[in-house]
Scaffold this active site. Structure first.
Site, PDB file in Angstrom:
ATOM      1  N   THR A  32     -40.452 -12.006  -4.042  1.00 22.50           N
ATOM      2  CA  THR A  32     -41.702 -12.017  -3.269  1.00 22.50           C
ATOM      3  C   THR A  32     -42.432 -13.349  -3.351  1.00 22.50           C
ATOM      4  OG1 THR A  32     -42.001  -9.656  -3.569  1.00 22.50           O
ATOM      5  CG2 THR A  32     -43.969 -10.893  -3.062  1.00 22.50           C
ATOM      6  N   ASP A  75     -33.695 -11.205  -2.262  1.00 20.17           N
ATOM      7  CA  ASP A  75     -34.536 -10.158  -2.824  1.00 20.17           C
ATOM      8  C   ASP A  75     -33.781  -9.727  -4.087  1.00 20.17           C
ATOM      9  OD1 ASP A  75     -36.494  -7.610  -1.499  1.00 20.17           O
ATOM     10  OD2 ASP A  75     -35.369  -7.327  -3.348  1.00 20.17           O
ATOM     11  N   SER A  77     -33.342  -7.132  -5.505  1.00 22.47           N
ATOM     12  CA  SER A  77     -32.602  -5.866  -5.418  1.00 22.47           C
ATOM     13  C   SER A  77     -31.132  -6.134  -5.109  1.00 22.47           C
ATOM     14  CB  SER A  77     -33.184  -4.978  -4.312  1.00 22.47           C
ATOM     15  OG  SER A  77     -34.568  -4.895  -4.466  1.00 22.47           O
TER      16      SER A  77
HETATM   17  N1  ASP Z   1     -38.296  -6.864  -3.656  1.00 23.48           N
HETATM   18  C1  ASP Z   1     -38.827  -8.017  -4.328  1.00 23.48           C
HETATM   19  C2  ASP Z   1     -37.754  -8.564  -5.245  1.00 23.48           C
HETATM   20  O1  ASP Z   1     -37.528  -8.031  -6.289  1.00 23.48           O
HETATM   21  C3  ASP Z   1     -40.044  -7.662  -5.083  1.00 23.48           C
HETATM   22  C4  ASP Z   1     -40.680  -8.796  -5.843  1.00 23.48           C
HETATM   23  O2  ASP Z   1     -40.246  -9.901  -5.889  1.00 23.48           O
HETATM   24  O3  ASP Z   1     -41.732  -8.558  -6.443  1.00 23.48           O
HETATM   25  O4  ASP Z   1     -37.134  -9.550  -4.929  1.00 23.48           O
END
Ligand code: ASP
Length: 364
Positions: A32, A75, A77
């Site tokens: 993010t 990301d 994930s």
């Molecule tokens: N979905 C994002 C990630 O983990 C969430 C974040 O960065 O806070 O890359």
């Protein structure tokens, strides 16, 4: 970077690179912090060059900062174990001529990456600080700048002896520096995204950064990265819940690919006493599968035998995971299985703390 991701190297234009107090490597993986909105309003990773233009304050540091930016920021994930190896390879490559490392990483899997790196980088004598943000750097109320700026400060900080103040893998987020392999993401929409329930913060950041040296590792002798490091992902996590049934568990535990299971149990390591469940666990362990017991509770520890409902676990060979987080447990299991040791040696490695990830109550 082996299969993990391609990257480019950028030298950050800082205030006084010639008289720099420290040389820092900043690795940008995505998350993010470095995202922006696409035409549909969805958050997607932006290129690091754009990120720099959003954070001109970084240029004010009297540090020498080299940036390694993933060409395709992700990301978190989407992170895979091969990328943990890739990050370790980058750190290894730049290790000798840098004083510290900051990794910009998405928060979703940051605790897994931090745990994994703490195992690969055993012997670390320099800081590796992971950070990220809950709001993109492009957002007016972003937490990205504070997190990033302070992470860079911590990565370059020295103690009274002139050694790295924090020679370990940590997460810096929302004014707290936490041991990476003790951290868990606990908030998806507040700024205090991380917590370390079983180990104190290593530093608190206010007007000053206050280091809690009693809890910080002493510098190791340096990393010894070998090409053989690999994470074996033939593992799974089983979280118990009242009513969990044989029909759903059998296919998982009888799957011949599975070499290790993190069993998330109740409270201090308790499980249901139903015969089919204990028999299934025993059969799994007798087949040579490692079953590692961690608690569903964030704080506290597994104490097998404290209650009747965990007494039989020691007897059938379930491994006590003490106060390991699930993130540290699964990455340690993958890391240890990746060494291809005998069953007994794998267990010996699992029950010994590698980099401060657990506190055993009955350390012999
Ligand atoms: N979905 C994002 C990630 O983990 C969430 C974040 O960065 O806070 O890359």
């Amino acid at each position: 970077m082996s299969e993990a991701n391609n990257y480019k190297i950028i030298t950050l234009d800082t205030a006084a690179p010639d008289t720099a107090e420290a040389k820092i490597l900043l690795i940008y993986t995505g998350g993010t912090l470095g995202m922006g909105h696409d035409e549909n309003g969805t958050l997607v990773p932006i290129d690091f060059s754009d990120l720099l233009s959003q954070a001109p304050v970084l240029g004010k540091f009297s540090l020498e900062v080299t940036i390694v930016a993933f060409n395709n920021p992700i990301d978190s994930s989407d992170i895979l174990p091969v990328q943990w190896n890739g990050l370790a390879e980058i750190i290894n490559k730049f290790y000798d001529d840098h004083d510290g490392f900051v990794i910009i990483h998405g928060t979703d899997t940051m605790a897994f990456t931090a745990s994994a790196l703490s195992f690969i980088l055993e012997g670390l004598s320099k800081p590796v600080i992971l950070t990220g943000a809950q709001l993109p750097i492009t957002s007016i109320r972003t937490d990205a700048l504070e997190n990033l700026v302070t992470a860079l400060e911590i990565a370059s900080a020295k103690n009274e002896k002139g050694d790295a103040a924090v020679p370990e893998v940590c997460i810096y987020f929302n004014n707290k520096l936490l041991r990476g392999n003790r951290s868990q993401k606990v908030q998806s929409d507040k700024f205090h995204a991380f917590n370390s329930a079983n180990y104190p913060a290593l530093a608190d950041s206010g007007i000053e950064i206050e280091y809690h040296y009693a809890y910080i590792h002493k510098p190791g002798s340096g990393i010894r990265l070998t090409n053989e490091v690999r994470f074996d992902n033939n593992v799974t996590i089983v979280k118990l819940f009242p009513g969990i049934c044989k029909e759903s568990l059998e296919p998982v535990l009888r799957n011949l690919c599975i070499k290790g299971v993190v069993l998330e149990t109740y409270g201090s390591g308790n499980v249901m006493s139903e015969k089919w469940f204990i028999d299934l666990l025993k059969e799994t362990i007798d087949r040579g599968v490692i079953v590692l017991n961690v608690s569903q509770c964030m704080g506290g520890r597994v104490t097998q035998g404290r209650y009747k409902t965990s007494e039989m676990l020691d007897k059938i060979g379930v491994i006590n995971g003490f106060d390991l987080t699930t993130e540290a447990a699964i990455t340690k299991l993958m890391f240890t299985l990746g060494k291809n040791l005998s069953y007994e040696s794998t267990i010996e490695c699992l029950i010994l703390p590698v980099s401060g990830e657990m506190t055993r109550t009955n350390l012999q």
